[in-house]
Design a protein around this motif. Sequence first.
Motif, mmCIF file in Angstrom:
data_model
loop_
_atom_site.group_PDB
_atom_site.id
_atom_site.type_symbol
_atom_site.label_atom_id
_atom_site.label_comp_id
_atom_site.label_asym_id
_atom_site.label_seq_id
_atom_site.Cartn_x
_atom_site.Cartn_y
_atom_site.Cartn_z
ATOM 1 N N CYS A 140 -8.248 13.051 -11.547
ATOM 2 C CA CYS A 140 -7.076 11.760 -11.788
ATOM 3 C C CYS A 140 -7.577 10.745 -13.148
ATOM 4 O O CYS A 140 -7.025 10.669 -14.072
ATOM 5 N N ARG A 141 -9.410 9.955 -13.605
ATOM 6 C CA ARG A 141 -10.228 9.255 -14.253
ATOM 7 C C ARG A 141 -9.730 10.280 -15.603
ATOM 8 O O ARG A 141 -9.176 10.014 -16.860
ATOM 9 N N GLU A 142 -10.016 11.775 -15.511
ATOM 10 C CA GLU A 142 -10.373 12.268 -16.974
ATOM 11 C C GLU A 142 -9.206 12.920 -17.368
ATOM 12 O O GLU A 142 -8.955 12.622 -18.711
ATOM 13 N N THR A 143 -8.182 12.607 -16.900
ATOM 14 C CA THR A 143 -6.165 13.062 -16.952
ATOM 15 C C THR A 143 -5.815 11.909 -18.063
ATOM 16 O O THR A 143 -5.537 11.790 -19.069
ATOM 17 N N LYS A 170 -5.690 15.192 -6.552
ATOM 18 C CA LYS A 170 -6.972 16.624 -6.212
ATOM 19 C C LYS A 170 -7.859 15.722 -6.069
ATOM 20 O O LYS A 170 -8.892 15.765 -5.032
ATOM 21 N N SER A 171 -8.074 14.623 -7.237
ATOM 22 C CA SER A 171 -9.511 14.254 -6.742
ATOM 23 C C SER A 171 -10.197 13.159 -7.992
ATOM 24 O O SER A 171 -8.960 13.181 -8.783
ATOM 25 N N GLU A 172 -10.729 12.358 -7.540
ATOM 26 C CA GLU A 172 -11.077 10.758 -8.315
ATOM 27 C C GLU A 172 -10.647 11.224 -9.416
ATOM 28 O O GLU A 172 -10.760 10.478 -10.784
ATOM 29 N N THR A 204 3.192 10.964 -13.096
ATOM 30 C CA THR A 204 4.076 12.274 -13.094
ATOM 31 C C THR A 204 2.698 13.422 -12.948
ATOM 32 O O THR A 204 2.606 14.908 -13.438
ATOM 33 N N MET A 205 1.811 12.782 -13.846
ATOM 34 C CA MET A 205 0.658 14.004 -14.785
ATOM 35 C C MET A 205 -0.036 14.716 -13.570
ATOM 36 O O MET A 205 -0.768 15.640 -14.004
ATOM 37 N N PHE A 206 0.020 14.223 -12.766
ATOM 38 C CA PHE A 206 -1.018 14.895 -11.181
ATOM 39 C C PHE A 206 -0.916 16.516 -11.207
ATOM 40 O O PHE A 206 -1.567 17.515 -10.962
ATOM 41 N N HIS A 207 0.759 17.006 -11.980
ATOM 42 C CA HIS A 207 1.209 18.419 -11.688
ATOM 43 C C HIS A 207 1.155 18.853 -13.258
ATOM 44 O O HIS A 207 0.903 18.249 -13.964
ATOM 45 N N LEU A 208 1.047 20.232 -13.507
ATOM 46 C CA LEU A 208 0.094 20.334 -14.805
ATOM 47 C C LEU A 208 1.282 20.892 -15.600
ATOM 48 O O LEU A 208 1.685 20.320 -16.879
ATOM 49 N N THR A 209 2.624 20.985 -15.040
ATOM 50 C CA THR A 209 4.470 20.942 -15.574
ATOM 51 C C THR A 209 4.331 19.559 -16.354
ATOM 52 O O THR A 209 4.436 19.796 -17.782
ATOM 53 N N ALA A 210 4.678 18.505 -15.494
ATOM 54 C CA ALA A 210 4.745 16.784 -15.625
ATOM 55 C C ALA A 210 3.910 17.056 -16.821
ATOM 56 O O ALA A 210 4.177 16.331 -18.070
ATOM 57 N N ILE A 254 0.741 -1.136 0.079
ATOM 58 C CA ILE A 254 -0.082 0.004 -0.007
ATOM 59 C C ILE A 254 0.943 1.407 0.108
ATOM 60 O O ILE A 254 1.544 1.176 0.873
ATOM 61 N N PHE A 255 0.567 1.860 -1.184
ATOM 62 C CA PHE A 255 1.349 3.307 -1.102
ATOM 63 C C PHE A 255 0.822 4.387 -0.272
ATOM 64 O O PHE A 255 -0.299 5.212 -0.344
ATOM 65 N N HIS A 256 1.540 4.565 0.923
ATOM 66 C CA HIS A 256 0.757 4.903 2.319
ATOM 67 C C HIS A 256 0.948 6.498 2.266
ATOM 68 O O HIS A 256 -0.007 7.669 3.044
ATOM 69 N N THR A 257 1.924 7.319 1.819
ATOM 70 C CA THR A 257 2.766 8.840 2.449
ATOM 71 C C THR A 257 3.845 8.904 1.020
ATOM 72 O O THR A 257 4.436 8.272 1.020
ATOM 73 N N TYR A 258 3.353 10.167 0.513
ATOM 74 C CA TYR A 258 4.179 10.774 -0.278
ATOM 75 C C TYR A 258 4.991 11.972 0.428
ATOM 76 O O TYR A 258 4.396 12.947 0.966
ATOM 77 N N ILE A 259 5.788 12.170 -0.027
ATOM 78 C CA ILE A 259 7.514 13.450 0.374
ATOM 79 C C ILE A 259 8.159 13.227 -0.426
ATOM 80 O O ILE A 259 8.522 13.036 -1.958
ATOM 81 N N ASP A 260 6.960 14.900 -1.511
ATOM 82 C CA ASP A 260 8.148 15.437 -2.421
ATOM 83 C C ASP A 260 7.979 17.325 -2.247
ATOM 84 O O ASP A 260 7.247 18.042 -1.702
ATOM 85 N N GLU A 261 9.777 17.888 -1.533
ATOM 86 C CA GLU A 261 9.427 18.669 -1.447
ATOM 87 C C GLU A 261 9.523 19.676 -2.184
ATOM 88 O O GLU A 261 9.732 21.156 -2.132
ATOM 89 N N THR A 262 10.567 19.142 -3.724
ATOM 90 C CA THR A 262 10.392 20.492 -4.837
ATOM 91 C C THR A 262 8.816 20.306 -5.793
ATOM 92 O O THR A 262 9.889 19.932 -7.254
ATOM 93 N N PRO A 263 8.465 19.696 -5.555
ATOM 94 C CA PRO A 263 7.529 19.445 -6.929
ATOM 95 C C PRO A 263 7.153 20.315 -7.656
ATOM 96 O O PRO A 263 7.043 19.653 -9.510
ATOM 97 N N ASP A 264 7.192 21.792 -7.946
ATOM 98 C CA ASP A 264 7.337 22.476 -8.944
ATOM 99 C C ASP A 264 8.205 22.668 -10.359
ATOM 100 O O ASP A 264 8.751 23.297 -10.531
#
Length: 312
Positions: free
Chosen positions: A178-181, A173-175, A137-143, A102-112
């Motif tokens: 995610c689905r649409e992208t 941010k929402s299901e 990576t698709m959840f981030h606009l630049t990526a 189970i992917f429980h917790t993400y850490i991302d200090e420099t998402p941009d």
Amino acid sequence: MIDANKKHVLIYGDAFVDYIAEDQSNSTFTTFLGGATVNVAAGISRLGASSAFITVTGDDETSEFVRNELRKEGVDLTFAKLENDKRVSGVYVHLTDDNDRIFHTYIDETPDIQVETTDLSIEAFQDASVLHICSGTMFHLTALQTTREAVRLANKFGVPLSLDANIRPLRWKSEAHCRETIMSFVENTNLLKLTEEELFFLTETDTLKDGILKLAPYRIPVILVTAGELGTFAVIDGSITHVGVEPIIAVDTTGAGDAFIAGILRQIQLKGKPKTRDEWIDYISFGNKLGALCATKSGALSAMPRLEEIDE
């Protein structure tokens, strides 16, 4: 015939550090280089084929560790980006009582800090036999913009697209988003790999048959629905085939899906795209074998099979 001018499987995605639980108490963790696209890139290389990885790393010790480990694996980083301030993301992976992950917790200090569209090299695509991406990576606009440009370049140079849904809900941010992208990439996909759960999520159905019917209008040449110990349900030109797998005692399923798709992409790189259903089944059987072997070991990248471990 294989195009000898195609030098590598091209992969775009994030490098990760996985903190994987040592047991089901999920209280102590071991650090591994990881991430779905990292596993696939290294998995292909371990199987004697060439892979090139587009990603971004920084100037800290963790990034240096990531680059060194990838180079040790034989992954080509010619087209990767180094941005000093970048910090590689991490994820804590917990184990269930059934040794599932189970992917429980993400850490991302420099998402941009991401790979930009202008960082993509034309040469990378000209020399690619396949472009492989996932939704990580698709959840981030630049990526997301970079992913779309990578797909455009792949189309321009006649490079088939392999897409692993690889859905991690905590990152979105929402299901619905995610689905649409993810679905916006499906119409350009030549090879779609997803789990049964991901199929149900993306198509908003609850049976394999209904999910596949929902995808039919997209005319995806090959869909691979992985189902753990049941093997893979392959949809090849609209017709469903079940490809079984030898039973194993699973220790840790982390990375099994990555080993599976790495095996198939490796076959495409070395042997060319299958021309018949039987050839596809051979490739899928090879992938099933790799996924099963991976699941008999702990870890993700560390569990990716090597060529000497298998009989082709």
